[in-house]
Write a protein that holds these residues in place. Structure first.
Motif, mmCIF file in Angstrom:
data_model
loop_
_atom_site.group_PDB
_atom_site.id
_atom_site.type_symbol
_atom_site.label_atom_id
_atom_site.label_comp_id
_atom_site.label_asym_id
_atom_site.label_seq_id
_atom_site.Cartn_x
_atom_site.Cartn_y
_atom_site.Cartn_z
ATOM 1 N N GLY A 75 35.113 27.156 18.280
ATOM 2 C CA GLY A 75 36.549 26.900 18.288
ATOM 3 C C GLY A 75 36.945 25.445 18.257
ATOM 4 O O GLY A 75 38.139 25.134 18.316
ATOM 5 N N PHE A 76 35.989 24.526 18.151
ATOM 6 C CA PHE A 76 36.304 23.099 18.139
ATOM 7 C C PHE A 76 36.633 22.625 16.727
ATOM 8 O O PHE A 76 36.109 23.151 15.734
ATOM 9 C CB PHE A 76 35.131 22.280 18.683
ATOM 10 N N VAL A 77 37.476 21.600 16.650
ATOM 11 C CA VAL A 77 37.799 20.934 15.399
ATOM 12 C C VAL A 77 37.423 19.466 15.543
ATOM 13 O O VAL A 77 37.893 18.790 16.467
ATOM 14 C CB VAL A 77 39.295 21.060 15.052
ATOM 15 N N HIS A 78 36.550 18.975 14.652
ATOM 16 C CA HIS A 78 36.132 17.575 14.643
ATOM 17 C C HIS A 78 36.725 16.898 13.411
ATOM 18 O O HIS A 78 36.621 17.422 12.292
ATOM 19 C CB HIS A 78 34.607 17.461 14.596
ATOM 20 N N VAL A 79 37.341 15.737 13.604
ATOM 21 C CA VAL A 79 37.938 14.982 12.504
ATOM 22 C C VAL A 79 37.088 13.746 12.259
ATOM 23 O O VAL A 79 36.884 12.937 13.169
ATOM 24 C CB VAL A 79 39.389 14.576 12.828
ATOM 25 N N CYS A 80 36.593 13.586 11.024
ATOM 26 C CA CYS A 80 35.692 12.476 10.690
ATOM 27 C C CYS A 80 36.303 11.594 9.610
ATOM 28 O O CYS A 80 36.929 12.092 8.660
ATOM 29 C CB CYS A 80 34.344 13.011 10.208
ATOM 30 N N ASP A 81 36.095 10.293 9.760
ATOM 31 C CA ASP A 81 36.553 9.313 8.781
ATOM 32 C C ASP A 81 35.511 9.216 7.667
ATOM 33 O O ASP A 81 34.391 8.772 7.887
ATOM 34 C CB ASP A 81 36.732 7.955 9.461
ATOM 35 N N ILE A 82 35.881 9.622 6.447
ATOM 36 C CA ILE A 82 34.929 9.611 5.332
ATOM 37 C C ILE A 82 35.429 8.752 4.166
ATOM 38 O O ILE A 82 34.931 8.878 3.044
ATOM 39 C CB ILE A 82 34.644 11.036 4.830
ATOM 40 N N GLN A 83 36.400 7.890 4.414
ATOM 41 C CA GLN A 83 36.989 7.106 3.338
ATOM 42 C C GLN A 83 35.934 6.278 2.603
ATOM 43 O O GLN A 83 35.957 6.187 1.371
ATOM 44 C CB GLN A 83 38.084 6.195 3.884
ATOM 45 N N GLU A 84 35.007 5.688 3.361
ATOM 46 C CA GLU A 84 33.948 4.880 2.743
ATOM 47 C C GLU A 84 32.588 5.556 2.838
ATOM 48 O O GLU A 84 31.583 4.990 2.394
ATOM 49 C CB GLU A 84 33.872 3.506 3.448
ATOM 50 N N TYR A 85 32.572 6.764 3.385
ATOM 51 C CA TYR A 85 31.289 7.418 3.682
ATOM 52 C C TYR A 85 30.686 8.018 2.410
ATOM 53 O O TYR A 85 31.348 8.764 1.674
ATOM 54 C CB TYR A 85 31.505 8.514 4.719
#
Length: 531
Positions: A399-409
């Motif tokens: 039930g967890f939501v993880h938000v990741c920064d992928i702009q430069e990934y």
């Protein structure tokens, strides 16, 4: 099917490959008197505890469930990770005295079962059955959700009020997926009966039924595409084929048939059940299957563009029997794919052991990154990406939501580290089945097997649960839920904040030995070769 009689209750219970436990009256065999839906894998063990009025069941993914025999509601779910059950199931035995379930796999597990009462009637539920999918319709600003009981509900996005509902959409079988046509005026559903149906969803009228001539097998996913000014529905599932139905305005037949299969699909396509399909206009389509194979297709020509093999988890033996290698979620990074960037990752998939994989697709397809967003290694169950490919939202089975920064990934080639986690929150007490970004409103829409459909701000602020008594005003944050988190999430032991705080601090204070171990695992990931 696995039958189990209860002479005391005069009932017969069956379970099998369709993941549904059916309750029968032996003297009225024509139709089941009840159906218990919540398992996500074939049911292989059932026990009726007449003295407790409970049913105990177990599925091939080693998940144990307890049901109330009178209300047919699921009282408790123990995942294989939570219960410590590992390996292939050999046998089960319920001991009524200590109220325990003995499970034999590679080792013995002895589960003491503390039964809880039926769900609190005061809890807000969007459906009475697990919600399998939901979508936002921007044309009418509606949210449409579907549950295992084959019921469709239509909600007002701006207030959370229910507008309409209709049921029996796929007979006695469950809906598995839904989407809209390009105009947003028609709803398209797929089901376990092997049919794809087109609806005027405001009045519940079925406009068309699409199906194969061959034996009907479960439809797992569908999408609506426009290719060279032709509109079509693409459905995938247990028949292991890509079924394309052209959406023709002048239709004189109630039953539509799919177009002939592509030769590459027949000769070199999936060998196992196809679980997911994702599109990237104008011509790319990706499909994934139970054996971890991912195929990217050129929809215009029908040719295979590339084939990818999902890496195995790094902490298990690759050839271990029963290893789940399935890939059930795909998401294109569309701005990168549109540029045909040869070095950048253009596709995200989930994988075994809670992993997420980034792939490059052009000038030699291959693995760019492989990481696990949750330290609990919960399976990622839904993936959503912002329009500019700057953030990815990863939801899991807990039930967890993880938000990741992928702009430069993954722009310049392989990555040895996971992307930066911007934020995370717990949205549901069970597996998240759908996650959608409504970017024009900075809103996140989610649904779950916990029977709820919810709205969140893009940062995880709780707006409300569809079906609650007090409506919200989406434009007035003061009208959003006064509790920052739904009550049942606050009360759930897995939501305790202390371990989560420690987890976010661990990377900066990681020991040298742990870093070396992580590096060895990451190096091993690059040894996986794409087919």
């Amino acid at each position: 099917m696995l039958p189990l009689p209860s002479q005391v209750k005069n009932l017969l219970l069956t379970g099998g490959m369709d993941r549904i436990i059916r309750v029968w009256n032996p003297y009225l065999p024509g139709k089941p008197t009840g159906m218990l839906r919540s398992h996500t894998a074939p049911v292989i063990y059932i026990h009726i505890s007449s003295e407790d009025n409970k049913v105990f069941s177990m599925s091939t993914d080693n998940t144990v469930k307890i049901w109330d025999l009178e209300t047919h509601s699921c009282l408790f779910t123990a995942s294989s990770k939570a219960s410590g059950i590992k390996g292939e199931l050999t046998t089960c035995l319920y001991l009524p005295g200590p109220r325990a379930l003995c499970v034999a796999t590679d080792a013995m597990a002895f589960l003491h079962l503390k039964l809880r009462s039926a769900p609190d009637p005061h809890l807000v539920l969007s459906h009475r059955e697990p919600v399998v999918c939901c979508r936002y319709n921007p044309t009418f600003r509606h949210v449409v959700s579907c549950c295992e009981a084959s019921m469709v509900k239509v909600w007002d996005f701006e207030t959370g009020r229910q507008l309409s509902e209709f049921w029996g959409t796929h007979g006695n079988t469950s809906i598995t997926c839904l989407t809209f046509d390009s105009s947003g005026r028609r709803l398209i559903t797929g089901g376990r009966d092997g049919c794809v149906k087109i609806w005027s969803y405001n009045n519940g009228h079925c406009l068309h039924t699409l199906q194969n001539d061959e034996k009907q097998t479960e439809v797992c996913d569908c999408t609506y595409m426009e290719v060279n000014q032709n509109r079509c529905i693409i459905a995938v599932g247990w028949d292991r084929r890509i079924n394309m139905y052209f959406d023709i305005s002048r239709d004189f037949h109630h039953f539509w048939k799919p177009q002939p299969c592509w030769q590459d699909d027949l000769n070199h396509g999936h060998k196992e059940d196809i679980l997911c399909v994702a599109q990237c206009p104008p011509f790319l389509l990706a499909t994934s299957s139970f054996d971890g194979e991912i195929i990217v297709w050129n929809v215009i020509s029908g040719h295979m563009y590339c084939k990818l093999n999902t890496p195995s988890p790094l902490d298990v033996v690759d050839h271990r029997e029963g290893l789940d290698r399935s890939v059930s979620r795909l998401a294109f990074l569309k701005t990168r794919a549109a540029k045909l960037d040869p070095a950048a990752a253009s596709l995200i998939t989930n994988g075994p052991g809670g992993s997420v994989t980034f792939w490059k697709l052009f000038s030699g397809a291959g693995l760019i990154a492989n990481f696990t967003p949750s330290r609990g290694k919960a399976q990622v169950s839904s993936i959503a990406v912002t329009t500019g490919d700057t953030l990815t939202y990863l939801a899991d089975q807990q039930g967890f939501v993880h938000v990741c920064d992928i702009q430069e990934y993954g722009l310049q080639g392989p990555e040895l580290q996971a992307p930066k986690t911007v934020t995370f929150w717990r949205a549901h007490t069970s597996m998240v089945t759908s996650l959608e970004l409504i970017e024009e409103e900075n809103i996140v829409l989610s649904s779950s097997l916990d029977c709820t459909v919810r709205l969140w701000s893009k940062d995880g602020a709780y707006i409300g649960t569809f079906g609650q008594n007090n409506p919200w005003d989406i434009f007035t944050p003061a009208s959003w839920s006064h509790l920052g988190v739904p009550f049942e999430i606050l009360a759930d032991p897995q939501s305790m904040p202390a371990p989560l705080v420690l987890e976010t601090d661990i990377p900066t204070g990681n020991s040298e030995g742990q870093e070396e171990q992580d590096n060895r695992r990451e190096e091993k990931a690059w040894s996986e070769v794409c087919a």
